[in-house]
Design a protein around this motif. Structure first.
Motif: not given
Length: 118
Positions: A22-41
């Motif tokens: 996951c590439v983020v525009s801007g600095s990822i350090s500016s976010f308190n948290a990053m993560g992955w979620y998923r959704q199945a049908p």
């Protein structure tokens, strides 16, 4: 405008591995948290893993020991290494970023499909 762009999804056999990015525009350090979620049908979106600015991680029980979240601040990229994949891991995987400045703002990527065949 913050943009999150996922890549790395695809079709893999059970027991195989994939790495999502996951590439983020801007600095990822500016976010308190990053993560992955998923959704199945037919299911609700669920948490897979999160990582804070200081590197603390949290994984869903269903992926503990198989998935690893990491970040590269220099590349503004968050990764999800997925090993020992199971058919039940099949879902659209979304990158998420959270910024807390007086209020909480959530950002989402467009999603990347992961399909695990049995």
């Amino acid at each position: 405008q913050v943009q999150l762009v996922e890549s790395g999804g695809g079709l893999v056999q059970a027991g195989g591995s994939l790495t999502l990015s996951c590439v983020v525009s801007g600095s990822i350090s500016s976010f308190n948290a990053m993560g992955w979620y998923r959704q199945a049908p037919g299911k609700q979106r669920e948490l897979v893993a999160t990582i804070t600015t200081v590197g603390n991680t949290n994984d869903a029980d269903s992926v503990k020991g198989r998935f690893t979240i990491s970040r590269n601040n220099a590349r503004n990229t968050v990764y999800l290494q997925m090993n020992s994949l199971k058919p039940e891991d099949t879902a659209v995987y979304y990158c998420h970023a959270k910024r807390v400045v007086y209020t909480t703002t959530n950002y989402w990527g467009q999603g990347t499909q992961v399909t695990v065949s049995s």
